[in-house]
Design a protein around this motif. Structure first.
Motif: not given
Lengths: 291, 415
Positions: B126-133, B139-141, B231-232, B367-369
């Motif tokens: 989920r985190v990968f597919f939504t780009g949440s990392f 660092f949380n990833w 925090k993030d 490193p993009d958004h």
């Protein structure tokens, strides 16, 4: 699941309401678990044992004894055999002769076997197989698994294979089948191809621990899909070596009776270490055996 | 009756525990979060986007909830389990057949453990597919990847404990793969097992790892993981975008003392203020209610499953009798499948090590958004395809290894 947040805010679910829903759900779950897990068969059987015995009791002393009877898991622990048998949790009256006409599991043990084999010294599984530590019928009798049983009980004539664990020769009428199996082993000359203990050929597999094989140790071929029972496998294999799969073994054209006798003997070949005090030395007359 | 409740509510004891009024207004709702332990997990107000169930599927929370169940059931099992090769198997039989509810507690532990591996894996997807990392959550990833490895380690060490044939041979096969480490392979395996074979030393090592060292590490990393989420800027969302203005905040931070309520740096939305009120909702009741409901549903499913399906328990471990085929636990079976085609170096060392390193490096490689907070964002097409095909390959290998491998690791049909 989609929650309309604005609605949720309006409704303002009170924490009391929420807690009561949670509490209800949990008590329902707990109730279900209680029903499924706490109502054990052995407790019911012991209750009916108590009922029947109190009806049978004649003297005050007997009645007093039955009143003191506690319903709990019962077990026989035999250090020498490294066994813990809980079978008597259900078969609680196995050594009480007056229960011989009561239906299972409260029936007393048939025959005179328990006189020479007191259950305090032998337990149950050393002869009958099954999983002694289990307290449910399916697991104890080895019927819990879907495919085949890891701890099968020995039924019918196959129980004679257990006699062979301690008795070296078998000339009793109760052990005629295993005695026959032993003679057939020599008669067919199985030793020529198969190793047993330290002697024998190497063309076929070693038979020294054949009795310890489980259903998954043997090949069932691709056609067979029924219950996998190792004693049944042995019988079919002896009658027709290629019954399940293409086997290299010689076909001796055995009839069912001989195949069964041989299978019973094979099942007695287990690596279980029997303490010397349990082993019965040869005392039968050899000439009687050959008959 | 009402009087009594009122009196109880205003008693000193109640006041010492519940330090806020009835949470029927927003002030008391903020106090509920603010004055309680919950503030360590959640802010007072949260992003509406992160509350959507079909965005997160609650997977992180479910993983944590399963971990809590594992700690509780594991603690109960520890009262009866004896980590000795002589007694381990018998103590498990005792748990199943004589301890009241022992069977269900063992089943729950087993199924929750398997469920946690699945939930953590899905959470990572989920985190990968939504780009949440992506920044600022890189660092949380990385911590998340550590937690995934720890979850596998916890499950693997627990696998040995029943000391039945399944446990013994799965661990024998699994630890054999450690031989693939170049040069010091034998030593790594020796260190893991405390000897050359799976025996008493290995059992006590796995037990200590399983009940103390790995859970302790996992708990510490979880705290950091949750803290960093908060925090993030909470759950990622497309509007909650990162703006690179570190210079300004640096200056500002020197003038102002921040409290726990402070908004995460560098984020457009600041918490606890009324800048964009539409985007924020109260944590209580919105999020807390969803968490409780999810917990109840997971617990209910787990309990029903534990009533009906027994955790596998084969016969006593026998080092002289190798089952054919001997299979590792299912989450390592893809690696075993690779070993069967290549050597232990590839399946036991190179591929898992490379996979972990690449996973950890993912946020730093590009490193993009792009596409943060959106499922399968179009602009991230390439990275999604790479990740999905690697995942698909792993799943395919697992299915082949689990269902299509027979004696001698030959190809068989599962029926």
């Amino acid at each position: 699941m989609k929650i309309n947040l604005n609605n949720l805010k309006k409704v303002k679910i009170e924490s009391v309401f929420l807690l009561s829903v949670v509490f209800l759900v949990f008590s329902l779950i707990y109730f279900l678990v209680f029903i499924f897990d706490f109502q054990t068969d052995w407790a019911n059987y012991q209750e009916s044992y108590k009922d029947i015995s109190s009806r049978m009791a004649k003297t005050d002393q007997e009645k007093e004894l039955i009143n003191q009877f506690e319903v709990n898991i019962k077990q026989i622990h035999i250090k020498e055999l490294n066994k813990t048998d809980r079978c008597i949790s259900c078969h609680v009256s196995i050594d009480e002769e007056k229960f011989k006409n009561i239906k299972q599991p409260l029936t007393s043990h048939p025959g005179e076997y328990l006189k020479n084999h007191p259950i305090e010294k032998f337990g149950c599984t050393i002869c009958h197989g099954g999983l002694g530590m289990a307290t449910t019928t399916e697991s104890a009798h080895g019927a819990a698994e879907e495919e085949g049983s890891l701890y099968p009980m020995l039924g019918g004539v196959f129980i004679q294979s257990s006699c062979g664990k301690c008795h070296a020769e078998n000339s009793y009428k109760e052990t005629s089948v295993i005695g026959k199996g032993k003679r057939l082993f020599d008669l067919y000359g199985c030793n020529v191809c198969h190793k047993l203990y330290k002697s024998g050929g190497t063309a076929g597999p070693d038979l020294t621990k054949i009795g310890a094989k489980k259903y998954y140790d043997v090949s069932w071929g691709s056609e067979y899909h029924g219950d996998k029972n190792i004693s049944e496998w042995l019988v079919n294999h002896f009658e027709n070596p290629s019954y399940y799969y293409e086997s290299k073994m010689m076909d001796f054209k055995m009839n069912n009776e001989n195949a069964t006798a041989l299978a019973v003997y094979m099942l007695s070949l287990v690596p279980e270490e029997i303490p010397t005090e349990y082993v019965v030395k040869k005392k039968e007359n050899i000439s009687e055996v050959i008959k | 009756m009402n009087n009594i409740i009122e009196k109880l509510k205003s008693s000193r004891l109640a006041k010492s525990i519940i330090r806020h009024g009835n949470p029927d207004n927003d002030l008391d709702r903020s106090l509920l979060m603010n004055n309680n332990f919950f503030l360590h997990l959640h802010p007072v107000k949260i992003n509406k986007h992160g509350l959507k169930f079909n965005y997160t599927f609650g997977l992180g929370g479910i993983s944590f909830f399963l971990f809590l169940i594992l700690v509780i059931t594991g603690g109960l099992l520890m009262f009866y389990y004896i980590p000795s090769t002589e007694k381990a198997y018998k103590s498990v039989l005792d748990i199943v057949y004589t301890v009241p509810y022992g069977r269900i507690i063992r089943n729950m532990h087993r199924w929750a453990a398997q469920g946690m591996v699945v939930a953590v894996l899905l959470h990572m997807c989920r985190v990968f597919f939504t780009g949440s990392f992506k920044e600022p959550r890189e660092f949380n990833w990385v911590i998340g990847v550590f937690l995934f490895v720890l979850t596998l380690g916890l499950s693997f060490t627990g696998y040995l404990l029943p000391w039945d044939q399944l446990a013994f041979w799965a661990i024998t096969v699994g630890s054999d793969m450690a031989k693939g480490v170049p040069i010091i392979g034998e030593e790594v395996r020796f260190l893991l097992l405390g000897g050359n074979i799976v025996d008493q030393n290995a059992l006590i090592r796995f037990y200590t790892l399983h009940v103390f060292i790995l859970p302790a590490l996992a708990v510490i990393l979880m705290f950091v993981h949750f803290w960093r989420v908060r925090k993030d800027g909470g759950i990622s969302s497309p509007k909650n975008t990162y703006i690179n203005s570190s210079v300004n905040t640096e200056k500002e931070s020197q003038k102002k003392t921040y409290t726990l309520m402070t908004a995460p740096k560098n984020l457009k939305i600041t918490y606890g203020t009324d800048k964009e009120p539409d985007e924020l909702v109260m944590t209580y009741p919105n999020l807390l209610i969803m968490e409780i409901i999810a917990g109840v549903i997971v617990f209910l499913l787990l309990l029903l499953m534990s009533v009906y399906f027994n955790a596998p328990l084969e016969e006593l471990a026998n080092p002289l009798k190798t089952p054919n085929p001997a299979k590792s636990p299912w989450y390592f079976i893809a690696l075993q499948e690779i070993v069967s085609h290549t050597t232990a170096f590839w399946g036991g060392f190179f591929i898992p090590a490379a996979a972990i390193i690449i996973l950890m490096a993912v946020p730093y490689i590009k490193p993009d958004h792009n596409g943060v907070g959106v499922w399968f964002a179009r602009e991230r097409k390439k990275e999604l395809i790479v990740f999905a095909s690697a995942l698909g390959l792993a799943i395919l290998l697992t299915i082949i290894g689990q269902y299509f491998r027979g004696p001698g690791w030959s190809f068989v049909l599962p029926f």
